[in-house]
Design a protein around this motif. Structure first.
Motif, short mmCIF file in Angstrom:
data_model
loop_
_atom_site.label_atom_id
_atom_site.label_comp_id
_atom_site.label_asym_id
_atom_site.label_seq_id
_atom_site.Cartn_x
_atom_site.Cartn_y
_atom_site.Cartn_z
N LEU A 245 0.83 -1.20 0.00
CA LEU A 245 0.00 0.00 0.00
C LEU A 245 0.86 1.26 0.00
N PHE A 246 1.99 1.21 0.72
CA PHE A 246 2.88 2.36 0.83
C PHE A 246 3.66 2.64 -0.45
N THR A 247 3.84 1.63 -1.27
CA THR A 247 4.65 1.81 -2.49
C THR A 247 3.82 1.87 -3.77
N HIS A 248 2.60 1.36 -3.76
CA HIS A 248 1.75 1.41 -4.94
C HIS A 248 1.32 2.85 -5.21
N LYS A 249 1.41 3.27 -6.43
CA LYS A 249 1.18 4.68 -6.77
C LYS A 249 -0.19 5.18 -6.33
N ILE A 250 -1.23 4.42 -6.61
CA ILE A 250 -2.58 4.88 -6.29
C ILE A 250 -2.86 4.83 -4.79
N SER A 251 -2.57 3.67 -4.16
CA SER A 251 -2.87 3.53 -2.73
C SER A 251 -2.01 4.47 -1.88
N SER A 252 -0.73 4.60 -2.24
CA SER A 252 0.13 5.50 -1.47
C SER A 252 -0.33 6.95 -1.64
N GLY A 253 -0.82 7.29 -2.83
CA GLY A 253 -1.33 8.64 -3.08
C GLY A 253 -2.53 8.95 -2.20
N ILE A 254 -3.40 7.97 -2.04
CA ILE A 254 -4.59 8.15 -1.19
C ILE A 254 -4.17 8.32 0.27
N ILE A 255 -3.22 7.47 0.71
CA ILE A 255 -2.74 7.53 2.10
C ILE A 255 -2.10 8.89 2.38
N LYS A 256 -1.27 9.35 1.46
CA LYS A 256 -0.60 10.64 1.64
C LYS A 256 -1.61 11.78 1.70
N LYS A 257 -2.62 11.71 0.86
CA LYS A 257 -3.63 12.77 0.83
C LYS A 257 -4.40 12.80 2.15
N MET A 258 -4.73 11.63 2.68
CA MET A 258 -5.45 11.54 3.95
C MET A 258 -4.62 12.11 5.09
N MET A 259 -3.30 11.87 5.04
CA MET A 259 -2.41 12.27 6.13
C MET A 259 -1.82 13.67 5.95
N GLY A 260 -2.06 14.28 4.80
CA GLY A 260 -1.47 15.59 4.54
C GLY A 260 0.00 15.53 4.24
N VAL A 261 0.43 14.39 3.68
CA VAL A 261 1.83 14.19 3.33
C VAL A 261 2.04 14.62 1.88
N ALA A 262 3.19 15.20 1.60
CA ALA A 262 3.51 15.63 0.24
C ALA A 262 3.49 14.44 -0.71
N PRO A 263 2.85 14.58 -1.87
CA PRO A 263 2.78 13.47 -2.83
C PRO A 263 4.15 13.02 -3.33
N GLU A 264 5.13 13.93 -3.31
CA GLU A 264 6.47 13.59 -3.80
C GLU A 264 7.27 12.76 -2.79
N ARG A 265 6.84 12.75 -1.55
CA ARG A 265 7.59 12.09 -0.48
C ARG A 265 7.34 10.58 -0.47
N SER A 266 8.39 9.80 -0.32
CA SER A 266 8.22 8.35 -0.19
C SER A 266 7.83 8.01 1.24
#
Length: 320
Positions: free
Chosen positions: A32-53
């Motif tokens: 989930l953390f590495t997949h482009k779509i799922s990680s994007g959703i997680i980052k958006k929910m957490m307010g994390v920069a989309p560019e950040r791994s």
């Protein structure tokens, strides 16, 4: 307390609990953390920069490996013993570094003692959850105050975690005298090893004579509460290591700061001041060393190069 805590504040403050849960399903979590779509959703929910791994969680925590008897803690010929503080970052995110640290210590003749204790509370302190941090600090002081001594000190791997004993714990502790006494017997692993070198208990003869070039970026907590010289001296022990310190300030990550979407750009600008250019200009075979988990993450995201903890380098060149 005055203005309330955001959802993101709460997530970052409780990141160890989240990582503990995620580690139970590490394969799914890391996917989930590495997949482009799922990680994007997680980052958006957490307010994390989309560019950040996002950091991956270990399949087995350091504590699980120790409890299962997978890691040797007692050397064949013991010089002395140390207590190891297993911080939350090493336990679940940088497990391999924890293994390297133990193997290095045992290989050099040090018995590693491990007891049950709480997380450091660094994430709670960082986000202003001081009541929660105070509970953890007092529990950790209670655990270690009667077992740690000048003969058997407490050492730690992650600077921001172990150096809490010498900084915030002194103010958070209910029993400040206990905290003060314990603080004097608590050391960053590089501090402890460099002191042992000065005593002649560790020598260059124990390491490979292979030639290596190393550049060090030091953690801000080490710069403030300790000294980069300890890491420099430690890595200069192998006779053919050529070591220099990168004259960098903060790497730009600063705990969770560099993850947050509104801070990502300035985080990377800070990295570009000195650190990133120095890493990029380094020869291909130069080893980049950073003893902070956030620093290593920032270097990877900013330069696509891996940085290593000093204990991992020394473990790899320790003669068997």
């Amino acid at each position: 307390k005055e203005n309330g805590f955001s959802f993101r504040n709460k997530v970052f403050a409780n990141n160890n609990k989240a990582n503990q849960f995620g580690a139970k399903f590490s394969g799914i979590t890391n996917s989930l953390f590495t997949h482009k779509i799922s990680s994007g959703i997680i980052k958006k929910m957490m307010g994390v920069a989309p560019e950040r791994s996002l950091p991956k969680v270990a399949k087995k925590s350091l504590r699980q490996l120790i409890d299962a008897g997978k890691i040797q803690l007692i050397p064949q010929q013991k010089i002395r013993s140390v207590y190891l503080f297993i911080d939350e970052f090493t336990n679940l995110l940088d497990t391999n570094i924890g293994i390297d640290a133990i193997e290095l210590l045992v290989g050099l003749g040090y018995e590693v003692k491990v007891v049950a204790h709480e997380e450091s509370g660094r994430s709670y302190i960082s986000k202003g959850f001081l009541e929660e941090a105070k509970v953890l600090a007092n529990k950790n002081i209670e655990v270690f105050k009667d077992v740690v001594s000048e003969e058997i000190p407490l050492i730690g791997i992650e600077p921001s975690a172990i150096l809490s004993f010498r900084d915030e714990y002194l103010r958070l502790a209910e029993h400040r005298q206990d905290a003060s006494v314990l603080a004097k017997k608590t050391f960053l692993i590089e501090e402890f090893l460099s002191a042992e070198i000065e005593k002649g208990k560790i020598t260059s003869a124990q390491f490979s004579s292979e030639k290596k070039t190393i550049k060090i970026h030091a953690h801000c907590h080490q710069k403030a509460m300790s000294n980069v010289k300890h890491t420099f001296d430690l890595l200069n022990l192998p006779e053919n290591f050529k070591v220099t310190i990168i004259p960098s300030g903060c790497c730009g990550m600063a705990g969770s700061f560099g993850y947050e979407k509104q801070h990502y750009e300035i985080s990377m600008q800070i990295g570009e001041q000195t650190l990133f250019p120095a890493v990029r200009k380094a020869e291909k075979n130069t080893i980049i060393v950073a003893n902070g988990t956030s620093c290593r993450h920032q270097i990877k995201d900013g330069t696509q190069k891996n940085a290593h903890h000093p204990v991992s380098i020394l473990k790899d060149f320790l003669l068997k």
